[in-house]
Design a protein around this motif. Structure first.
Motif, PDB file in Angstrom:
ATOM      1  N   ASP A 296      -5.795  25.290  36.623  1.00  0.00           N
ATOM      2  CA  ASP A 296      -4.245  24.553  36.405  1.00  0.00           C
ATOM      3  C   ASP A 296      -3.678  25.189  35.386  1.00  0.00           C
ATOM      4  N   VAL A 297      -2.638  25.199  35.918  1.00  0.00           N
ATOM      5  CA  VAL A 297      -1.689  25.747  34.524  1.00  0.00           C
ATOM      6  C   VAL A 297      -1.338  24.887  33.606  1.00  0.00           C
ATOM      7  N   LEU A 298      -0.978  24.867  32.286  1.00  0.00           N
ATOM      8  CA  LEU A 298      -0.522  24.083  31.426  1.00  0.00           C
ATOM      9  C   LEU A 298       1.094  24.893  30.792  1.00  0.00           C
ATOM     10  N   LEU A 299       1.827  23.634  30.711  1.00  0.00           N
ATOM     11  CA  LEU A 299       3.201  24.031  30.269  1.00  0.00           C
ATOM     12  C   LEU A 299       3.169  22.980  28.855  1.00  0.00           C
ATOM     13  N   LEU A 300       4.050  24.008  27.776  1.00  0.00           N
ATOM     14  CA  LEU A 300       4.336  23.093  27.014  1.00  0.00           C
ATOM     15  C   LEU A 300       5.584  23.835  26.593  1.00  0.00           C
ATOM     16  N   CYS A 301       6.609  22.754  26.707  1.00  0.00           N
ATOM     17  CA  CYS A 301       7.903  22.250  25.836  1.00  0.00           C
ATOM     18  C   CYS A 301       9.100  22.000  24.970  1.00  0.00           C
ATOM     19  N   SER A 302      10.237  22.914  24.363  1.00  0.00           N
ATOM     20  CA  SER A 302      10.933  21.263  23.950  1.00  0.00           C
ATOM     21  C   SER A 302      12.248  20.981  24.727  1.00  0.00           C
ATOM     22  N   ASP A 303      12.298  20.177  24.266  1.00  0.00           N
ATOM     23  CA  ASP A 303      13.697  19.305  25.519  1.00  0.00           C
ATOM     24  C   ASP A 303      14.548  20.241  25.800  1.00  0.00           C
ATOM     25  N   GLY A 304      15.259  21.536  25.155  1.00  0.00           N
ATOM     26  CA  GLY A 304      16.015  22.879  25.426  1.00  0.00           C
ATOM     27  C   GLY A 304      15.607  23.105  26.307  1.00  0.00           C
ATOM     28  N   LEU A 305      14.487  22.850  27.394  1.00  0.00           N
ATOM     29  CA  LEU A 305      14.029  23.725  28.386  1.00  0.00           C
ATOM     30  C   LEU A 305      14.083  22.465  29.478  1.00  0.00           C
ATOM     31  N   SER A 306      13.117  21.006  29.552  1.00  0.00           N
ATOM     32  CA  SER A 306      13.236  20.063  30.012  1.00  0.00           C
ATOM     33  C   SER A 306      14.745  19.293  30.323  1.00  0.00           C
ATOM     34  N   ASN A 307      15.383  19.232  30.093  1.00  0.00           N
ATOM     35  CA  ASN A 307      16.775  18.272  29.365  1.00  0.00           C
ATOM     36  C   ASN A 307      17.867  19.991  30.526  1.00  0.00           C
ATOM     37  N   MET A 308      17.128  21.220  30.799  1.00  0.00           N
ATOM     38  CA  MET A 308      18.093  21.693  31.549  1.00  0.00           C
ATOM     39  C   MET A 308      17.261  22.377  32.464  1.00  0.00           C
ATOM     40  N   VAL A 309      16.087  22.527  32.894  1.00  0.00           N
ATOM     41  CA  VAL A 309      16.051  22.980  34.110  1.00  0.00           C
ATOM     42  C   VAL A 309      14.844  21.845  35.424  1.00  0.00           C
ATOM     43  N   SER A 310      14.551  21.683  35.690  1.00  0.00           N
ATOM     44  CA  SER A 310      14.426  20.671  37.436  1.00  0.00           C
ATOM     45  C   SER A 310      12.595  20.671  36.976  1.00  0.00           C
ATOM     46  N   GLU A 311      11.285  19.986  37.369  1.00  0.00           N
ATOM     47  CA  GLU A 311      10.542  19.940  37.174  1.00  0.00           C
ATOM     48  C   GLU A 311      10.109  21.014  38.589  1.00  0.00           C
ATOM     49  N   GLN A 312      11.100  21.089  39.473  1.00  0.00           N
ATOM     50  CA  GLN A 312      10.434  22.019  41.166  1.00  0.00           C
ATOM     51  C   GLN A 312      11.040  23.067  40.559  1.00  0.00           C
ATOM     52  N   GLU A 313      11.834  23.578  39.677  1.00  0.00           N
ATOM     53  CA  GLU A 313      12.248  25.030  39.026  1.00  0.00           C
ATOM     54  C   GLU A 313      10.984  25.462  38.396  1.00  0.00           C
ATOM     55  N   MET A 314      10.142  24.420  37.268  1.00  0.00           N
ATOM     56  CA  MET A 314       9.579  25.374  36.758  1.00  0.00           C
ATOM     57  C   MET A 314       7.915  25.355  37.539  1.00  0.00           C
ATOM     58  N   LEU A 315       7.906  24.213  39.117  1.00  0.00           N
ATOM     59  CA  LEU A 315       6.686  24.455  39.317  1.00  0.00           C
ATOM     60  C   LEU A 315       6.865  26.065  40.387  1.00  0.00           C
ATOM     61  N   GLN A 316       8.253  26.429  40.620  1.00  0.00           N
ATOM     62  CA  GLN A 316       8.124  27.292  41.546  1.00  0.00           C
ATOM     63  C   GLN A 316       8.371  28.589  40.796  1.00  0.00           C
ATOM     64  N   THR A 317       8.596  28.384  39.584  1.00  0.00           N
ATOM     65  CA  THR A 317       8.733  29.703  38.697  1.00  0.00           C
ATOM     66  C   THR A 317       6.948  30.068  38.398  1.00  0.00           C
ATOM     67  N   VAL A 318       6.497  29.133  37.946  1.00  0.00           N
ATOM     68  CA  VAL A 318       4.806  29.387  37.599  1.00  0.00           C
ATOM     69  C   VAL A 318       4.497  29.379  39.261  1.00  0.00           C
ATOM     70  N   ARG A 319       4.744  29.501  39.887  1.00  0.00           N
ATOM     71  CA  ARG A 319       3.766  29.189  41.512  1.00  0.00           C
ATOM     72  C   ARG A 319       3.973  30.284  41.859  1.00  0.00           C
ATOM     73  N   THR A 320       4.971  31.952  40.834  1.00  0.00           N
ATOM     74  CA  THR A 320       5.777  33.039  41.622  1.00  0.00           C
ATOM     75  C   THR A 320       4.536  34.282  41.486  1.00  0.00           C
ATOM     76  N   GLU A 321       3.861  34.552  42.477  1.00  0.00           N
ATOM     77  CA  GLU A 321       2.377  35.088  41.859  1.00  0.00           C
ATOM     78  C   GLU A 321       3.551  36.659  41.914  1.00  0.00           C
ATOM     79  N   GLN A 322       4.671  36.753  42.350  1.00  0.00           N
ATOM     80  CA  GLN A 322       4.410  38.365  41.324  1.00  0.00           C
ATOM     81  C   GLN A 322       4.845  38.443  40.610  1.00  0.00           C
ATOM     82  N   LEU A 323       5.151  37.654  39.454  1.00  0.00           N
ATOM     83  CA  LEU A 323       5.972  37.336  37.851  1.00  0.00           C
ATOM     84  C   LEU A 323       4.229  37.198  37.347  1.00  0.00           C
ATOM     85  N   GLU A 324       4.183  38.315  36.334  1.00  0.00           N
ATOM     86  CA  GLU A 324       3.729  37.992  34.987  1.00  0.00           C
ATOM     87  C   GLU A 324       3.604  36.927  34.128  1.00  0.00           C
TER      88      GLU A 324
END
Length: 253
Positions: free
Chosen positions: A189-217
């Motif tokens: 599992d991965v836990l992501l905490l954020c202020s609304d400056g992220l959640s108002n601007m970035v979709s859940e799908q974009e969050m998921l895709q970013t966190v699931r990207t294996e090429q990135l630390e």
């Protein structure tokens, strides 16, 4: 535990009123908090810093015991946020500059098989697991109350001019109602905490895709999320904390 903690002032604000902290205790517990301050002239950054300091000082001492139960963890998160509320409220009460300042809080206490989440306001916690993202927290906002009562659709709420009006905040009153929950936690599992400056601007799908990207630390994933929010307009401070078990390592214990 791998952790990433990133914050950006955004493209519009003059001051970054967000604060975040991540700490790892000797007993294997990881603590994290994101606070998004609000108030008059520079009061927001004072409120969020004060809240994070109060939360941190209490939990670094109290959560360090070796066999912390879920009930104890829930109680400690509640006590730490209560302490943060008292610290901010007291400062606001005695200083005219800080009158009515307050802050959101979303916080986590993560141990081997569960994560305890406490929150007040509209900073959020998301759990990402097996290709799915789940919002764990429920925004304490006027607009969310209207959604729950059926007066607004989710789509209308996303663009509502008063979507940032909070129904609860830390430090604005002598007492605050705190939502606390425990969720199952596994090494995947991965836990992501954020202020609304992220959640108002970035979709859940974009969050998921970013966190699931294996090429990135992990830190690069946090940076990428902030870049996405900036590209979308960056009209608020943006703060992201990501927690993930160290992938591919065999951990004893």
């Amino acid at each position: 535990m791998l952790t990433a903690n990133r914050s950006d002032i955004g493209r519009v604000r003059q001051v970054n009123e967000d604060q975040a902290w991540v700490g790892q205790l000797g007993n294997g517990i990881t603590l994290a908090i994101v606070a998004d301050g609000m108030g008059g002239h520079q009061a927001g950054d004072v409120a969020s810093q004060k809240a994070v300091d109060a939360f941190r000082s209490m939990l670094e001492q109290s959560a360090a015991k070796s066999d912390l139960s879920v009930q104890e963890g829930k109680m400690l998160i509640r006590q730490a946020i209560t302490q943060a509320n008292e610290a901010v409220f007291e400062l606001a009460s005695h200083n005219e500059l800080y009158h009515n300042m307050g802050t959101t809080i979303v916080a986590a206490l993560v141990k081997r098989d569960n994560a305890i989440i406490g929150h007040v306001g509209d900073s959020r916690a998301y759990k990402i697991t097996e290709g799915a993202i789940t919002q764990l927290t429920n925004d304490h906002t006027l607009v969310n109350e209207l959604v729950k009562s059926g007066q607004l659709s989710v789509e209308e709420a996303a663009h509502h001019p008063r979507r940032n009006v909070l129904t609860r905040a830390v430090g604005t009153d002598s007492h605050v109602e705190i939502d606390v929950q425990a969720v199952e936690w596994s090494p995947h599992d991965v836990l992501l905490l954020c202020s609304d400056g992220l959640s108002n601007m970035v979709s859940e799908q974009e969050m998921l895709q970013t966190v699931r990207t294996e090429q990135l630390e992990l830190e690069a994933k946090a940076d990428h999320l902030i870049q996405l929010a900036l590209h979308a307009g960056g009209d608020d401070n943006i703060t992201v904390v990501i927690l993930q078990e160290a992938a591919g390592t065999n951990r004893e214990g």
